[in-house]
Each structure stands twice: as C-alpha cells, then as structure tokens.
Design a protein around this motif. Structure first.
Motif, PDB file in Angstrom:
ATOM      1  N   ALA A  21     -48.137 -26.724 -34.854  1.00 39.95           N
ATOM      2  CA  ALA A  21     -48.152 -26.914 -33.156  1.00 39.95           C
ATOM      3  C   ALA A  21     -47.084 -26.943 -32.139  1.00 39.95           C
ATOM      4  CB  ALA A  21     -49.377 -27.827 -32.884  1.00 39.95           C
ATOM      5  N   ASN A  22     -45.974 -27.174 -32.680  1.00 38.87           N
ATOM      6  CA  ASN A  22     -44.256 -27.579 -32.137  1.00 38.87           C
ATOM      7  C   ASN A  22     -44.618 -25.611 -31.206  1.00 38.87           C
ATOM      8  OD1 ASN A  22     -43.384 -28.966 -31.193  1.00 38.87           O
ATOM      9  ND2 ASN A  22     -41.636 -29.357 -32.729  1.00 38.87           N
ATOM     10  N   GLU A  23     -43.988 -26.107 -30.652  1.00 39.08           N
ATOM     11  CA  GLU A  23     -43.027 -25.248 -30.079  1.00 39.08           C
ATOM     12  C   GLU A  23     -41.957 -24.788 -30.892  1.00 39.08           C
ATOM     13  OE1 GLU A  23     -43.537 -22.505 -27.123  1.00 39.08           O
ATOM     14  OE2 GLU A  23     -45.269 -23.969 -27.623  1.00 39.08           O
ATOM     15  N   GLU A  29     -37.964 -25.785 -38.501  1.00 35.89           N
ATOM     16  CA  GLU A  29     -37.270 -24.115 -39.429  1.00 35.89           C
ATOM     17  C   GLU A  29     -36.540 -24.589 -40.576  1.00 35.89           C
ATOM     18  OE1 GLU A  29     -38.214 -20.626 -36.610  1.00 35.89           O
ATOM     19  OE2 GLU A  29     -36.451 -21.209 -36.617  1.00 35.89           O
ATOM     20  N   LEU A  30     -35.253 -25.639 -40.233  1.00 37.58           N
ATOM     21  CA  LEU A  30     -35.123 -26.128 -41.677  1.00 37.58           C
ATOM     22  C   LEU A  30     -35.400 -26.909 -41.961  1.00 37.58           C
ATOM     23  CD1 LEU A  30     -32.234 -26.112 -42.539  1.00 37.58           C
ATOM     24  CD2 LEU A  30     -31.001 -28.241 -40.541  1.00 37.58           C
ATOM     25  N   ALA A  31     -36.583 -27.455 -41.855  1.00 35.23           N
ATOM     26  CA  ALA A  31     -37.046 -29.030 -42.461  1.00 35.23           C
ATOM     27  C   ALA A  31     -38.017 -27.736 -43.747  1.00 35.23           C
ATOM     28  CB  ALA A  31     -37.521 -29.703 -41.439  1.00 35.23           C
ATOM     29  N   GLY A  32     -38.635 -27.161 -43.111  1.00 35.69           N
ATOM     30  CA  GLY A  32     -39.488 -26.258 -43.489  1.00 35.69           C
ATOM     31  C   GLY A  32     -41.373 -26.238 -43.419  1.00 35.69           C
ATOM     32  N   ILE A  33     -41.124 -26.863 -42.298  1.00 32.51           N
ATOM     33  CA  ILE A  33     -42.050 -27.681 -42.247  1.00 32.51           C
ATOM     34  C   ILE A  33     -42.581 -26.783 -40.681  1.00 32.51           C
ATOM     35  CG2 ILE A  33     -42.002 -30.093 -42.859  1.00 32.51           C
ATOM     36  CD1 ILE A  33     -40.879 -30.802 -40.130  1.00 32.51           C
ATOM     37  N   ALA A  34     -42.077 -25.350 -39.583  1.00 30.67           N
ATOM     38  CA  ALA A  34     -42.787 -25.019 -39.210  1.00 30.67           C
ATOM     39  C   ALA A  34     -43.804 -24.173 -39.043  1.00 30.67           C
ATOM     40  CB  ALA A  34     -41.846 -25.159 -37.929  1.00 30.67           C
ATOM     41  N   ALA A  35     -44.312 -23.379 -38.620  1.00 33.15           N
ATOM     42  CA  ALA A  35     -45.423 -22.593 -38.440  1.00 33.15           C
ATOM     43  C   ALA A  35     -44.590 -21.270 -38.576  1.00 33.15           C
ATOM     44  CB  ALA A  35     -46.245 -21.716 -36.508  1.00 33.15           C
ATOM     45  N   ASP A  36     -45.459 -20.606 -39.864  1.00 37.14           N
ATOM     46  CA  ASP A  36     -44.531 -19.374 -40.160  1.00 37.14           C
ATOM     47  C   ASP A  36     -44.745 -18.008 -39.233  1.00 37.14           C
ATOM     48  OD1 ASP A  36     -44.383 -20.596 -42.648  1.00 37.14           O
ATOM     49  OD2 ASP A  36     -46.455 -19.837 -43.270  1.00 37.14           O
ATOM     50  N   GLU A  40     -49.301 -18.617 -36.502  1.00 33.94           N
ATOM     51  CA  GLU A  40     -49.995 -19.728 -36.904  1.00 33.94           C
ATOM     52  C   GLU A  40     -49.946 -21.127 -36.188  1.00 33.94           C
ATOM     53  OE1 GLU A  40     -49.812 -22.262 -41.727  1.00 33.94           O
ATOM     54  OE2 GLU A  40     -48.079 -20.737 -40.204  1.00 33.94           O
ATOM     55  N   ARG A  41     -48.956 -21.113 -35.211  1.00 29.63           N
ATOM     56  CA  ARG A  41     -48.738 -21.673 -34.261  1.00 29.63           C
ATOM     57  C   ARG A  41     -50.063 -21.781 -33.226  1.00 29.63           C
ATOM     58  NH1 ARG A  41     -44.368 -19.591 -33.046  1.00 29.63           N
ATOM     59  NH2 ARG A  41     -43.351 -21.459 -34.474  1.00 29.63           N
ATOM     60  N   VAL A  42     -50.220 -20.448 -32.846  1.00 28.94           N
ATOM     61  CA  VAL A  42     -51.607 -20.537 -31.781  1.00 28.94           C
ATOM     62  C   VAL A  42     -53.097 -21.181 -32.721  1.00 28.94           C
ATOM     63  CG1 VAL A  42     -52.952 -19.685 -31.187  1.00 28.94           C
ATOM     64  CG2 VAL A  42     -50.827 -19.165 -30.745  1.00 28.94           C
ATOM     65  N   ALA A  43     -52.785 -21.203 -34.229  1.00 27.92           N
ATOM     66  CA  ALA A  43     -53.911 -21.747 -34.576  1.00 27.92           C
ATOM     67  C   ALA A  43     -54.357 -22.436 -35.038  1.00 27.92           C
ATOM     68  CB  ALA A  43     -54.328 -21.003 -35.973  1.00 27.92           C
ATOM     69  N   ALA A  44     -52.711 -23.607 -34.689  1.00 27.60           N
ATOM     70  CA  ALA A  44     -52.321 -25.399 -34.963  1.00 27.60           C
ATOM     71  C   ALA A  44     -53.027 -25.388 -33.549  1.00 27.60           C
ATOM     72  CB  ALA A  44     -51.044 -25.256 -35.365  1.00 27.60           C
ATOM     73  N   LYS A  45     -52.319 -25.106 -32.651  1.00 25.75           N
ATOM     74  CA  LYS A  45     -52.596 -25.795 -31.243  1.00 25.75           C
ATOM     75  C   LYS A  45     -54.101 -25.954 -31.395  1.00 25.75           C
ATOM     76  CE  LYS A  45     -48.023 -24.104 -28.745  1.00 25.75           C
ATOM     77  NZ  LYS A  45     -47.578 -25.015 -28.546  1.00 25.75           N
ATOM     78  N   LYS A  46     -54.996 -24.462 -31.479  1.00 24.03           N
ATOM     79  CA  LYS A  46     -56.148 -24.755 -30.842  1.00 24.03           C
ATOM     80  C   LYS A  46     -56.817 -26.298 -32.159  1.00 24.03           C
ATOM     81  CE  LYS A  46     -59.980 -21.998 -31.251  1.00 24.03           C
ATOM     82  NZ  LYS A  46     -60.541 -20.799 -31.606  1.00 24.03           N
ATOM     83  N   VAL A 122     -50.006 -34.447 -27.632  1.00 25.00           N
ATOM     84  CA  VAL A 122     -50.819 -33.432 -26.440  1.00 25.00           C
ATOM     85  C   VAL A 122     -49.244 -32.928 -25.289  1.00 25.00           C
ATOM     86  CG1 VAL A 122     -49.779 -35.474 -24.089  1.00 25.00           C
ATOM     87  CG2 VAL A 122     -52.058 -34.451 -23.759  1.00 25.00           C
ATOM     88  N   ALA A 123     -48.403 -33.041 -25.877  1.00 23.77           N
ATOM     89  CA  ALA A 123     -47.245 -32.048 -25.475  1.00 23.77           C
ATOM     90  C   ALA A 123     -46.923 -30.770 -25.648  1.00 23.77           C
ATOM     91  CB  ALA A 123     -45.732 -32.941 -25.528  1.00 23.77           C
ATOM     92  N   LYS A 124     -47.429 -30.933 -26.830  1.00 24.54           N
ATOM     93  CA  LYS A 124     -47.255 -29.690 -27.263  1.00 24.54           C
ATOM     94  C   LYS A 124     -48.164 -28.772 -27.184  1.00 24.54           C
ATOM     95  CE  LYS A 124     -46.387 -32.120 -31.690  1.00 24.54           C
ATOM     96  NZ  LYS A 124     -44.898 -31.084 -32.357  1.00 24.54           N
ATOM     97  N   LEU A 125     -49.831 -29.394 -26.683  1.00 28.35           N
ATOM     98  CA  LEU A 125     -50.601 -28.283 -26.136  1.00 28.35           C
ATOM     99  C   LEU A 125     -50.074 -27.753 -24.453  1.00 28.35           C
ATOM    100  CD1 LEU A 125     -54.162 -30.246 -27.124  1.00 28.35           C
ATOM    101  CD2 LEU A 125     -52.247 -28.129 -28.191  1.00 28.35           C
ATOM    102  N   MET A 126     -49.314 -28.302 -23.845  1.00 29.56           N
ATOM    103  CA  MET A 126     -48.804 -28.005 -22.527  1.00 29.56           C
ATOM    104  C   MET A 126     -47.406 -27.347 -22.676  1.00 29.56           C
ATOM    105  SD  MET A 126     -49.201 -32.225 -20.930  1.00 29.56           S
ATOM    106  CE  MET A 126     -48.362 -32.129 -19.945  1.00 29.56           C
ATOM    107  N   SER A 127     -47.861 -26.417 -21.567  1.00 25.73           N
ATOM    108  CA  SER A 127     -46.928 -25.129 -20.388  1.00 25.73           C
ATOM    109  C   SER A 127     -45.685 -25.661 -19.757  1.00 25.73           C
ATOM    110  CB  SER A 127     -47.501 -24.569 -19.402  1.00 25.73           C
ATOM    111  OG  SER A 127     -47.154 -25.127 -18.819  1.00 25.73           O
ATOM    112  N   ASN A 128     -44.762 -25.013 -20.000  1.00 17.21           N
ATOM    113  CA  ASN A 128     -43.133 -25.767 -19.391  1.00 17.21           C
ATOM    114  C   ASN A 128     -43.572 -26.322 -18.273  1.00 17.21           C
ATOM    115  OD1 ASN A 128     -41.190 -25.303 -21.797  1.00 17.21           O
ATOM    116  ND2 ASN A 128     -40.529 -24.062 -20.534  1.00 17.21           N
ATOM    117  N   MET A 129     -44.607 -25.668 -17.422  1.00 22.21           N
ATOM    118  CA  MET A 129     -44.885 -26.216 -15.522  1.00 22.21           C
ATOM    119  C   MET A 129     -46.032 -27.751 -16.150  1.00 22.21           C
ATOM    120  SD  MET A 129     -46.506 -23.971 -12.864  1.00 22.21           S
ATOM    121  CE  MET A 129     -45.165 -22.928 -13.051  1.00 22.21           C
TER     122      MET A 129
END
Length: 450
Positions: A21-23, A29-36, A40-46, A122-129
């Motif tokens: 769910a992280n931006e 990505e280096l750690a091999g744990i990021a969304a593909d 998938e990132r949006v699905a994780a956030k949801k 909660v930070a992962k669900l928030m926009s920059n603004m």
C-alpha cells in the motif's frame, strides 16, 4: 497474521499489505516487497482502508517477543484511549484527521492510543496535500535552552561541518550562519573523528562562542552517543545528546545502540547536560536506513520510519529530523519520491507528538536537484515543520550532499511570515542582523562577530 483477500489474489499478512500500500519507493522495490503494479498498489490501499486499529495493534510488523522497538511502542500505548478508538478503520482515522472541524486538541486526545503501525497505515492513504494539511494543524513544542515549535515560528539548525574538524573553520562557518539568522534550533556539527577528545573540543568551542556572544540557542556534536557520554562525563558542555535511530532492534544494533544504552544516556543527559532542559535529545532518522544495514525484517521503509518515531518518543526529544534524501537513489530514487517521503515523515513524527524537522536534502547521484529540495522546503514550511537544516551555500563539503543554504532560511521566513524562536529573534535585532523581520545589510557578514 490475518489473510486479507482481494480480487487479484491475497495479501498474506498485514506486513505485506502495508508494504504494497506504500507509494512507490525504490527501497521497497530493492527489498522485493513493493506492489508489482499500480493496480496492486490501489488494491492494497483499498484493503488497508478497511483494517481496524485493533488489527494493527495485535499484529505489529515485527513480533513483540522478538523486537524491543515493538515492545517500546506497544508498552507506551494508553489503554483507555486505545479502547475508545480500537474499532476505527484506517479510513475512519484518516477522515477524522482531514476533517476541517478536527482541532489540534482533538488530535492530541487520541495520540497516546496510537501505535506507529497505525500512524504509518493512515499515511499511506493520504495524498501529499492531506499530509501537509494535517501536519499544519499540529503544534508540537519542546524546550532545551529555548522553546521550539511555537506558532508563527520557523527555526533552523546551523550545520557548520568541516572536513578536517578544524575548530576555527567550524566557528567561521558558525559566524556566517548566525549572520544570516540561522541557528536558533541548534548549532550542530557532524565530526569526522569520532572520539571523546574531538567531541569535547567541538562542544567547548561552540559553547564558548555561544556564551561570548550571548546567543540564545543550544549546541550539539553528532558523534556516537557513547562518545558523547564519555565526553560529558569528562566535563564537556553539551546542551543535548544525539543519536541516529532505526525502526528495528536489528537496525539499532547496526548503529551500536539498544534501548538499555539509550536509557543510560538519557539518565546522564538529564543530570549532566549544560542546558536548562527538560528536552535534551536530538535524533536523526531517514527512510531506508534499516534496509541499508540488512535489518528491515521484511518491512517497508515508511512503516519502519514511523517506528523510529515511536522509539524516539520514549525520550521526549527537543529535535528530531528525517535526513530525507541522504541515503541515495537505492531508497528514494528521485525528487518526487524524496518530496513524498519528507511529507510522510513530518506528518508521522508530529502525529507521534515529536517536535519534527527535516533535512531537505539529496545526494549528487540521485535524480533530484536544488529545485526539488526548495519545493520540499516550501511545502514543509507550509506544513508546519518545526525546523530545517542549513549548510553553507547548500553544499555540505564534509558529508558531500546538498541541502538548504543559510540564506534560504530568510527566504522561507519571509515567504510564510514566520519568525525565529523569540529570544533568538531579539538577539538578531540587537546585533543589527534583522530589522522589522527582514535581514539588514549586515546579513551574511561574519565580521559582525569580529
């Protein structure tokens, strides 16, 4: 850990869900744990939006029995507050924070019921603004010799590093920085040689200068905490103690520290630091530090950064700043990722109750430039960051990275109508460096102190 379903498959743990769910961050990505993919990132956030705070409390990303940082965070939770909010979803926490009617007092009322994983989520669900808006609502103050974080103020660390630890060069750079109005947060030096003798020499020189010119500020030498402890025991005048932190026990082992050592340093600092206190700690952090030491435990770098703040909170610091772009493009690839991480870090730190600042910086092999860092500084000044780091001409010749310059401080204050910490501001006026909130012709002239 619970299995969380989604249409495209499954997230097999909350730890995996938080990571995906992280931006986008190159460190994940280096750690091999990021969304593909973005899908998938949006699905994780949801999916993360539906997770309750109770589930996050019951499933820390590193088990309680295996990690002392987890134990510090969990044991600090105020249970009556937690009981009131534990069935909130992460989405509901976000809505509470961004609601225009939510006050700083109401945020304070739930703060002690939150864990670092909740704040990361909660930070992962928030926009920059969103991040900037909520950060701007939170006022966090602390006192060493002076009080940082008061409404209407913006402070700066004066960082007069020298590649040879030449004390006269350090003092020359200190004169220049003060002549531009920086240094109200701290005069803090990163030494090349990590020895008690060298640390004491730097502390004595800066303390002597501060006393000679009656500068209302505080000093710090950023050697290893054990080195500072030795110097302080031998009588060195340190207004606070410093240490870099990680978000896992293994990461802190890489830094040569543990909670027991920090507790010992805390007890010494409260007895022997030369400041009036009570806040006598300075911490630095930065997304990716745990991965760089192979101590990330399969956890994403944003969540680990949040856990750093959970550990720091134990010691009620005067200063904590993320050195946001210092580690390099392996962890934050470009200006866009650095700006996002800076906003996340200041938001998470302030939601923990930390008097949060930032080193808006980058390394020369990163896809970023000075415009990116100035954009980050402007954004985080609007977001209510307590302070920024400043270096001569924006170029640290000892650490070999780029940051904000001494003269950037005056621009940021003018742009947002902010003032230095008041005793420091009064001193600048008495020295003829500022008048009516603006720099005078004496600004930038270190011979003011000749």
């Amino acid at each position: 850990m619970a299995t969380i379903s989604r249409r495209e498959g499954e997230f097999d743990s909350l730890r995996a869900l938080l990571a995906k769910a992280n931006e986008r961050k190159t460190g994940d990505e280096l750690a091999g744990i990021a969304a593909d993919s973005d899908a998938e990132r949006v699905a994780a956030k949801k999916a993360l939006s539906r997770v309750t705070l109770r589930e996050l409390r019951e499933n820390p990303v590193v088990p309680y029995q295996e990690d002392e940082v987890t134990r510090v965070i969990q044991d600090a939770v105020r249970e009556p507050i937690y009981e009131r909010i534990k069935e909130w979803s992460v989405a509901e926490l976000r809505e509470f924070l961004v609601d225009s009617s939510t006050t700083d007092r109401e945020i304070r009322a739930i703060r002690e019921g939150l864990t670092s994983e909740m704040i990361a989520a909660v930070a992962k669900l928030m926009s920059n603004m969103d991040l900037a808006l909520v950060s701007s609502r939170m006022t966090i103050t602390a006192r060493c010799n002076t009080t940082i974080g008061e409404p209407g103020t913006l402070s700066f660390r004066l960082q007069p590093n020298d590649p040879a630890d030449d004390v006269e060069n350090v003092l020359d750079s200190t004169r220049e920085g003060l002549s531009y109005g920086t240094g109200d947060a701290v005069i803090g030096i990163n030494p090349v040689v990590d020895s008690a003798e060298n640390t004491a020499a730097i502390l004595e020189a800066t303390h002597g200068f501060i006393e000679e010119w009656a500068v209302p500020t505080q000093n710090c030498c950023l050697s290893h905490v054990t080195t500072q402890m030795e110097a302080i025991r031998e009588g060195a005048p340190a207004d606070m103690v410093f240490q870099s932190l990680a978000g896992t026990e293994a990461g802190n082992e890489e830094f040569g520290i543990d909670v027991s050592l920090l507790d010992e340093a805390d007890e010494l600092a409260r007895r022997r630091c030369s400041s009036s206190g009570p806040n006598v700690w300075y911490f630095e952090t930065g997304q990716g530090a745990e991965l760089s030491g192979d101590a990330h435990e399969g956890v994403d770098q944003l969540t680990l950064e949040s856990r750093c703040y959970g550990l720091a909170k134990r010691y009620d610091p005067f200063l904590l700043n993320t050195v946001v772009g210092f580690i390099g493009p392996e962890y934050l690839y470009d200006g866009r990722q650095v700006i996002r991480a800076g906003l996340e870090d200041v938001f998470m730190g302030k939601l923990h109750g930390i008097p949060m600042g930032i080193d808006a910086c980058y390394t020369n092999h990163m896809e970023a430039d000075q415009n990116d860092i100035e954009t980050l500084a402007i954004t985080l000044a609007a977001a209510g960051s307590n302070y920024f780091i400043t270096v001569p001409m924006g170029d640290d010749v000892m650490l070999n990275y780029q940051s904000n310059s001494y003269h950037d401080a005056a621009t940021l204050r003018e742009l947002f109508g902010r003032e230095p910490i008041e005793p420091f501001g009064e001193w600048l006026r008495e020295m003829g460096i500022t008048e009516n909130g603006r720099l005078t012709e004496r600004a930038g002239d270190p011979t003011v102190f000749a």
